[in-house]
Write a protein that holds these residues in place. Sequence first.
Motif, PDB file in Angstrom:
ATOM      1  N   SER A 182      -3.253 -10.168   5.664  1.00 25.50           N
ATOM      2  CA  SER A 182      -3.670  -9.924   7.037  1.00 25.50           C
ATOM      3  C   SER A 182      -5.176  -9.789   7.178  1.00 25.50           C
ATOM      4  O   SER A 182      -5.732  -9.959   8.267  1.00 25.50           O
ATOM      5  N   ASN A 213       2.238  -3.318   8.173  1.00 27.85           N
ATOM      6  CA  ASN A 213       0.970  -3.215   8.895  1.00 27.85           C
ATOM      7  C   ASN A 213      -0.157  -2.745   7.987  1.00 27.85           C
ATOM      8  O   ASN A 213       0.073  -2.051   6.998  1.00 27.85           O
ATOM      9  N   GLU A 214      -1.375  -3.097   8.356  1.00 28.36           N
ATOM     10  CA  GLU A 214      -2.567  -2.710   7.600  1.00 28.36           C
ATOM     11  C   GLU A 214      -3.550  -2.032   8.547  1.00 28.36           C
ATOM     12  O   GLU A 214      -3.903  -2.588   9.588  1.00 28.36           O
ATOM     13  N   ARG A 215      -3.980  -0.796   8.187  1.00 24.53           N
ATOM     14  CA  ARG A 215      -4.890  -0.064   9.065  1.00 24.53           C
ATOM     15  C   ARG A 215      -6.131   0.450   8.339  1.00 24.53           C
ATOM     16  O   ARG A 215      -6.882   1.248   8.885  1.00 24.53           O
ATOM     17  N   ALA A 220      -6.815  -6.630  11.504  1.00 22.59           N
ATOM     18  CA  ALA A 220      -5.829  -7.239  10.605  1.00 22.59           C
ATOM     19  C   ALA A 220      -4.861  -8.090  11.408  1.00 22.59           C
ATOM     20  O   ALA A 220      -4.477  -7.728  12.519  1.00 22.59           O
ATOM     21  N   ASP A 222      -1.482  -8.688  11.325  1.00 21.09           N
ATOM     22  CA  ASP A 222      -0.327  -8.086  10.666  1.00 21.09           C
ATOM     23  C   ASP A 222       0.831  -9.050  10.455  1.00 21.09           C
ATOM     24  O   ASP A 222       1.610  -8.893   9.508  1.00 21.09           O
ATOM     25  N   GLU A 223       0.953 -10.050  11.320  1.00 26.59           N
ATOM     26  CA  GLU A 223       2.084 -10.968  11.193  1.00 26.59           C
ATOM     27  C   GLU A 223       2.080 -11.691   9.848  1.00 26.59           C
ATOM     28  O   GLU A 223       3.134 -12.138   9.363  1.00 26.59           O
ATOM     29  N   CYS A 225       1.695 -10.357   7.064  1.00 24.26           N
ATOM     30  CA  CYS A 225       2.260  -9.454   6.055  1.00 24.26           C
ATOM     31  C   CYS A 225       3.739  -9.185   6.289  1.00 24.26           C
ATOM     32  O   CYS A 225       4.289  -8.187   5.806  1.00 24.26           O
ATOM     33  N   GLY A 249       5.508  -1.142  10.299  1.00 23.57           N
ATOM     34  CA  GLY A 249       5.507  -2.316  11.156  1.00 23.57           C
ATOM     35  C   GLY A 249       6.884  -2.906  11.421  1.00 23.57           C
ATOM     36  O   GLY A 249       7.870  -2.584  10.754  1.00 23.57           O
ATOM     37  N   SER A 256      10.010  -3.913   9.161  1.00 24.77           N
ATOM     38  CA  SER A 256       9.520  -4.680   8.017  1.00 24.77           C
ATOM     39  C   SER A 256      10.323  -4.372   6.760  1.00 24.77           C
ATOM     40  O   SER A 256      10.600  -5.262   5.951  1.00 24.77           O
TER      41      SER A 256
END
Length: 364
Positions: A182, A213-215, A220, A222-223, A225, A249, A256
């Motif tokens: 991402s 998700n990446e925070r 990012a 996210d899709e 990942c 996510g 996920s």
Amino acid sequence: MNPSKPQHYRIIACALLLLLLMLAPFLLGARRPPQPLPDSPIIDMHCHTAGLGAGGSGCFVSEKLRNSFKLRFYLKSFGVTEEEILREGDALVLRRLSAKLAESKHVSRAVVLALDGVVDEHGNLDRARTEFYVPNEFLAAEIPHHKNLWWGASVNPLRPDALARLDWAKTHGAVLVKWLPSVQDIDPADERFIPYYKKLAALGLPLLTHTGNERAFTHAHDELCDPARLRLALECGVTVIAAHAATTGEFANEPSLDHLAKLMTEFPNLYADISSLTQINKRTHLAKVLSRPEFTSRLVYGTDYPLIAIRSLVSPWYFPRELGLKQTVAFSKIKNPWDRDIAMKQALGVRTETWTRFESLMSK
């Protein structure tokens, strides 16, 4: 009308009994005995480093990330300051990491991860769209100075010489390859990557790739990942390790974690690491993963260091009902972050074989 004294006492007694029952797990301790730790040494296969380009490392951080609170937060968690890095070089972070790891009673080695950047349409590193870059060459040169460290390469498959870079990484001691799709703009489902996947499988390099998700960065996609996008790599025979077990996510209106669990039933070469799953923002995630039968023999030990060293982020006090008062106090007194992390995860139900599974994956 006031209740009589006997009725009044009975109400108080019932209330106290109810309170005692509610507090029992916290007062008495964990509800199930933990599985023992293995006799063999434990490897943490998910650790990070940081660099500003000091000392000719080749690392860099984008201006946006460097000006955000996140960079200062990360450097503090490594036990360094920006001034120290600029004075002594980026290798200082690795020296501090190695020294702290050497104090651990349980973890003998850690895998420190490189991070490739975004690649432009010409196959070159796109610095304008890359937030954080840790080159393979830097780690390959520095890691041999530390007997308790291994390193993981990061090669964006969109580089025109990606296959040669994988060969180089393997020859220079890399034990896995790390992706953060991402942030690196990598679509794992891209069929152009089939030769890359076949090379990974031939070299026996596991692919550790972020899922969910990446925070940690300022932006990012996210899709990219979604665990479902890993099917192609798995079909090509790559040993894939889903970082953080896809516990954050939703994709296609499904958690996920469910996408990852479905793939687990199809592909025996799919695993997941348990890094970051005791953070305060993920405090229920480890229990979810441990309760799913799909993950029983597929979990790998990792920490996402240095985040485990930040007590405001990871603490036994966030699990009072699961750990109980006695263990919560005892664990909070453990100074070494790896030993504290192991004590918590062991008490929370991590199985014995999880701690040493990564070493077996390196030989597949």
